[in-house]
Design a protein around this motif. Sequence first.
Motif, PDB file in Angstrom:
ATOM      1  N   GLY A 151       0.819  -1.211   0.000  1.00  0.00           N
ATOM      2  CA  GLY A 151       0.000   0.000   0.000  1.00  0.00           C
ATOM      3  C   GLY A 151       0.848   1.254   0.000  1.00  0.00           C
ATOM      4  N   ARG A 152       0.320   2.294  -0.591  1.00  0.00           N
ATOM      5  CA  ARG A 152       1.046   3.558  -0.672  1.00  0.00           C
ATOM      6  C   ARG A 152       0.036   4.714  -0.535  1.00  0.00           C
ATOM      7  NH1 ARG A 152       6.047   4.950  -2.436  1.00  0.00           N
ATOM      8  NH2 ARG A 152       6.347   7.118  -3.107  1.00  0.00           N
ATOM      9  N   PRO A 153       0.397   5.765   0.220  1.00  0.00           N
ATOM     10  CA  PRO A 153      -0.530   6.890   0.389  1.00  0.00           C
ATOM     11  C   PRO A 153      -0.653   7.716  -0.895  1.00  0.00           C
ATOM     12  CG  PRO A 153       1.554   7.393   1.455  1.00  0.00           C
ATOM     13  CD  PRO A 153       1.654   5.956   1.008  1.00  0.00           C
ATOM     14  N   ILE A 154      -1.842   8.298  -1.065  1.00  0.00           N
ATOM     15  CA  ILE A 154      -2.103   9.234  -2.154  1.00  0.00           C
ATOM     16  C   ILE A 154      -1.993  10.637  -1.562  1.00  0.00           C
ATOM     17  CG2 ILE A 154      -3.792  10.036  -3.842  1.00  0.00           C
ATOM     18  CD1 ILE A 154      -5.018   7.241  -3.781  1.00  0.00           C
ATOM     19  N   LEU A 155      -1.047  11.423  -2.058  1.00  0.00           N
ATOM     20  CA  LEU A 155      -0.761  12.741  -1.490  1.00  0.00           C
ATOM     21  C   LEU A 155      -1.144  13.843  -2.475  1.00  0.00           C
ATOM     22  CD1 LEU A 155       2.830  11.965  -0.101  1.00  0.00           C
ATOM     23  CD2 LEU A 155       0.658  11.750   1.113  1.00  0.00           C
ATOM     24  N   ASP A 156      -1.537  15.009  -1.911  1.00  0.00           N
ATOM     25  CA  ASP A 156      -1.740  16.161  -2.787  1.00  0.00           C
ATOM     26  C   ASP A 156      -0.432  16.918  -2.903  1.00  0.00           C
ATOM     27  OD1 ASP A 156      -1.420  17.543  -0.419  1.00  0.00           O
ATOM     28  OD2 ASP A 156      -3.488  18.280  -0.318  1.00  0.00           O
ATOM     29  N   LEU A 162      -4.516  12.124   0.959  1.00  0.00           N
ATOM     30  CA  LEU A 162      -5.890  12.135   0.482  1.00  0.00           C
ATOM     31  C   LEU A 162      -6.518  10.753   0.512  1.00  0.00           C
ATOM     32  CD1 LEU A 162      -5.469  14.454  -2.645  1.00  0.00           C
ATOM     33  CD2 LEU A 162      -6.160  15.094  -0.332  1.00  0.00           C
ATOM     34  N   GLY A 163      -5.692   9.707   0.332  1.00  0.00           N
ATOM     35  CA  GLY A 163      -6.237   8.356   0.287  1.00  0.00           C
ATOM     36  C   GLY A 163      -5.115   7.330   0.247  1.00  0.00           C
ATOM     37  N   VAL A 164      -5.478   6.092  -0.133  1.00  0.00           N
ATOM     38  CA  VAL A 164      -4.523   4.979  -0.143  1.00  0.00           C
ATOM     39  C   VAL A 164      -4.767   4.132  -1.378  1.00  0.00           C
ATOM     40  CG1 VAL A 164      -3.732   2.899   1.055  1.00  0.00           C
ATOM     41  CG2 VAL A 164      -4.385   4.933   2.374  1.00  0.00           C
ATOM     42  N   CYS A 165      -3.670   3.744  -2.087  1.00  0.00           N
ATOM     43  CA  CYS A 165      -3.710   2.727  -3.134  1.00  0.00           C
ATOM     44  C   CYS A 165      -3.052   1.464  -2.562  1.00  0.00           C
ATOM     45  CB  CYS A 165      -2.929   3.168  -4.373  1.00  0.00           C
ATOM     46  SG  CYS A 165      -3.793   4.364  -5.387  1.00  0.00           S
ATOM     47  N   CYS A 166      -3.727   0.323  -2.684  1.00  0.00           N
ATOM     48  CA  CYS A 166      -3.147  -0.895  -2.117  1.00  0.00           C
ATOM     49  C   CYS A 166      -3.517  -2.107  -2.947  1.00  0.00           C
ATOM     50  CB  CYS A 166      -3.569  -1.077  -0.671  1.00  0.00           C
ATOM     51  SG  CYS A 166      -5.350  -1.171  -0.445  1.00  0.00           S
ATOM     52  N   THR A 191      -3.915  10.582  -7.078  1.00  0.00           N
ATOM     53  CA  THR A 191      -3.860  12.006  -6.695  1.00  0.00           C
ATOM     54  C   THR A 191      -4.593  12.863  -7.710  1.00  0.00           C
ATOM     55  OG1 THR A 191      -1.748  11.714  -5.547  1.00  0.00           O
ATOM     56  CG2 THR A 191      -2.317  13.943  -6.257  1.00  0.00           C
ATOM     57  N   LEU A 192      -4.348  12.567  -8.991  1.00  0.00           N
ATOM     58  CA  LEU A 192      -5.023  13.334 -10.033  1.00  0.00           C
ATOM     59  C   LEU A 192      -6.537  13.143  -9.971  1.00  0.00           C
ATOM     60  CD1 LEU A 192      -2.601  12.685 -13.050  1.00  0.00           C
ATOM     61  CD2 LEU A 192      -2.751  14.718 -11.598  1.00  0.00           C
ATOM     62  N   LEU A 193      -6.955  11.874  -9.777  1.00  0.00           N
ATOM     63  CA  LEU A 193      -8.393  11.608  -9.733  1.00  0.00           C
ATOM     64  C   LEU A 193      -9.070  12.313  -8.560  1.00  0.00           C
ATOM     65  CD1 LEU A 193      -8.657   7.801 -10.635  1.00  0.00           C
ATOM     66  CD2 LEU A 193      -9.411   9.753 -11.990  1.00  0.00           C
ATOM     67  N   ILE A 194      -8.481  12.173  -7.388  1.00  0.00           N
ATOM     68  CA  ILE A 194      -9.119  12.729  -6.197  1.00  0.00           C
ATOM     69  C   ILE A 194      -9.091  14.251  -6.223  1.00  0.00           C
ATOM     70  CG2 ILE A 194      -8.959  12.909  -3.691  1.00  0.00           C
ATOM     71  CD1 ILE A 194      -8.074  10.029  -3.606  1.00  0.00           C
ATOM     72  N   THR A 195      -7.938  14.811  -6.604  1.00  0.00           N
ATOM     73  CA  THR A 195      -7.879  16.282  -6.647  1.00  0.00           C
ATOM     74  C   THR A 195      -8.827  16.841  -7.706  1.00  0.00           C
ATOM     75  OG1 THR A 195      -5.951  16.082  -8.121  1.00  0.00           O
ATOM     76  CG2 THR A 195      -5.526  16.443  -5.772  1.00  0.00           C
ATOM     77  N   GLU A 196      -8.991  16.088  -8.809  1.00  0.00           N
ATOM     78  CA  GLU A 196      -9.947  16.530  -9.826  1.00  0.00           C
ATOM     79  C   GLU A 196     -11.366  16.497  -9.270  1.00  0.00           C
ATOM     80  OE1 GLU A 196     -11.545  15.383 -14.315  1.00  0.00           O
ATOM     81  OE2 GLU A 196     -10.180  14.033 -13.246  1.00  0.00           O
ATOM     82  N   GLN A 197     -11.681  15.402  -8.552  1.00  0.00           N
ATOM     83  CA  GLN A 197     -13.010  15.310  -7.957  1.00  0.00           C
ATOM     84  C   GLN A 197     -13.234  16.424  -6.937  1.00  0.00           C
ATOM     85  OE1 GLN A 197     -14.819  13.556  -9.948  1.00  0.00           O
ATOM     86  NE2 GLN A 197     -15.633  12.070  -8.500  1.00  0.00           N
ATOM     87  N   LEU A 198     -12.198  16.676  -6.123  1.00  0.00           N
ATOM     88  CA  LEU A 198     -12.309  17.752  -5.145  1.00  0.00           C
ATOM     89  C   LEU A 198     -12.457  19.107  -5.834  1.00  0.00           C
ATOM     90  CD1 LEU A 198      -9.666  16.656  -2.478  1.00  0.00           C
ATOM     91  CD2 LEU A 198     -12.150  16.600  -2.260  1.00  0.00           C
ATOM     92  N   ALA A 199     -11.724  19.292  -6.907  1.00  0.00           N
ATOM     93  CA  ALA A 199     -11.831  20.553  -7.637  1.00  0.00           C
ATOM     94  C   ALA A 199     -13.229  20.710  -8.235  1.00  0.00           C
ATOM     95  CB  ALA A 199     -10.775  20.619  -8.729  1.00  0.00           C
ATOM     96  N   ARG A 200     -13.732  19.589  -8.802  1.00  0.00           N
ATOM     97  CA  ARG A 200     -15.089  19.650  -9.344  1.00  0.00           C
ATOM     98  C   ARG A 200     -16.098  19.955  -8.245  1.00  0.00           C
ATOM     99  NH1 ARG A 200     -15.404  14.432 -13.432  1.00  0.00           N
ATOM    100  NH2 ARG A 200     -13.987  15.265 -15.057  1.00  0.00           N
TER     101      ARG A 200
END
Length: 736
Positions: A151-156, A162-166, A191-200
Amino acid sequence: MPRSDLDLERISSRESAEARTSADERGTGDERGTGAQEPGHDAHKPEHSAKLHRGVLTSGAADHLAALLARSVQARCGLVHFVEGDRLRLYGEYGLETPREVIADIPIANSLSGLVVTLGREVVIDDLAADPHGSVMLPKGASRRPGAFLGRPILDDQGTILGVCCAFEAGPRRWSAEDLAAVEEAAQVGTLLITEQLARYEVDRQRRFLDAVLDSLHDGVTACDADGKIVLVNRRMHKLWGDARVPQNLGENATVAGLTDALGEPLGHDDITLLRALRGEKLRGDELIVHGRGRPARHYIVDAQPIIGPDGRTLGAVQAVQDVTRRKRAERFRTCELNVITALADAPGIEAAGPRVLEAIVRTLGWTHAELWLVDDSASKGAETAVIRSAAQWSAPGWEAEIEVPAELPYGVGLAGRAWQAGKPLWIRDVGSPQSLISPETAAESQLHAALAIPVRHGLEAFGVLTVFAGSAENADDELVALMSGIVAHIGQFVERRLVEDLQRQLTRTKNEYLALIGHELRTPLTSIGAYTELLREADARTLAEDGPAMLEVIDRNTTQLRHIITELLELSALDTGHANVHLTPLDLAEVVQEAVDRTREAVAGEPLTIATDLPTELILPGDRKRLRQVVDNLLGNAVKYSPDGGRITVTLRVTGRCAELAVSDTGIGVSPDERDKMFTGLYRTSRARDRAIPGSGLGLTLSRAVVQRHHGTVELVPHEGPGTTVLVKLPLDAR
């Protein structure tokens, strides 16, 4: 794919405070995690995401990312979690055999994905059964199960987790450097997906705030892009457009039918305020008017300006439209009231003020036509014979339709007559409708539609009616009715002031005449009494014996006349002040008149004078028998007195409507038309009577009028054919 031996359900359901470890502990187990951050770091700061709604981050791309992660490392299962406060929410999954809802929302504590968040770094476990962290998902006393975890953390960009990929494997395996690199790449994509969702989400949140603000404004707001395409129309603007279709772009015919500027000049396509702003103009307070068919004009104030980008180019334009119809109407109302007051200020009477008042109303309020009607005083006491006469009218300049106004209207007939009868304002939406009070022919020829009629009052009684007409059908407007009621109140006050002024002048003149006349009338008998008393005092015995009785008779006659004058003055004063009692009881007026006629015939027996009567057998009405007999005696006495050369006296009594009419006519010397009204003022005597030295005090008709008025009736001198005079008395048949 066979079922994984990894019990993911137990991973997601257990909690353990011992799940935290130090970097040194991790270093003794697997040196491949040495690049992670130290425990106690502040990279896990999900405050901005903890407040997000659960429905914000939903994307099919996250499932694809989980699948790509699992396939790239050839693992049985791939998961993508999103940090929400102290919990992990499943964002994407691949190869998950446990029901999704079981691990859709799990605590950070007591889960391997949560361990990544807690440590703030990559977590690599080749064998869960042998690794000390493998027990975080096991219940007490349970044996360890084989499996592997990566597992690895998802960072902004600020280093916040922001989350975890595992990835999970069902059995032990050695994670290679390529596997670690693949997970790192997956975390970057996450990171791109989550930040995009947060931006949206943030954009949507701001848009919702903006929409709420715009929809709560009282101004209508419209915006367009650089190509003139309409991109924003708030709720108020939709309401202002009404039934008209809101254009999609400024290339369409975006003008509203009937749109003009403040001066009434029609506006074309190039005059559209938003288009002018798009061309670079900044508009402040431009006034527009929309003239709708069948409804009043609406007034708007527009502000508009271009939207300039950071590079100086025009990105679009925006305009704010404010409906100021009510404000404009209030201004017109104040102007109209001021103009009416000004028109009334210098006018000598209501007849002279009428046209100026109507002009002020029509011009300032935008009506088409207005009329002023006045009650005819000579015919207003009986409802059956009452009429209201046209006193003034005014039409808007340029109104070509013919407006026919009758000279008079009977009580209750027509719009003015009905308003007079109702005693309250009447609003007609369309005078051309079948239920209108105006004939269809008149409505069609005049092209008038909406109408308002309001009685003009003097005290409690209406003395006139103000009517106004519009060129379009309109529903009742309470504000306009209130304004017009205020205007007619000004007219009523004007009439009251003029009446007071006239009464004051008349009172002053009457007082002077009264003093002069009463001095003359009282002085004449007193002079005779004094003179003959002096003669008696100086006469000798012979003179007293021969002339004394004649002198005493003169003194007695003048004393009686003086007493009669004083009695009538006291009676008149008592009636005028209300101190004299008038008892209204049912009586037969025909009998009272017949008795007075019989007595008069006896008095004039042997003289060349004929008295003819036309009386009903009975006429019952409420009245004071003594007072009414006094009135009839006065009228007959005057008829005899003003017929010194003989002639014919006619007495008629009849019922007209709900009134009794008593007429006493003679063929005597008559009264000139300009003296008829003066005959009812105290001590006034016609010039013909004075020229012929006909005796009298001039109080008879004045006293009669006071008695009749106390009976709620009228008395007047009416036109008479041939020589002589006719006095007409009207008395109501019903008690009041």
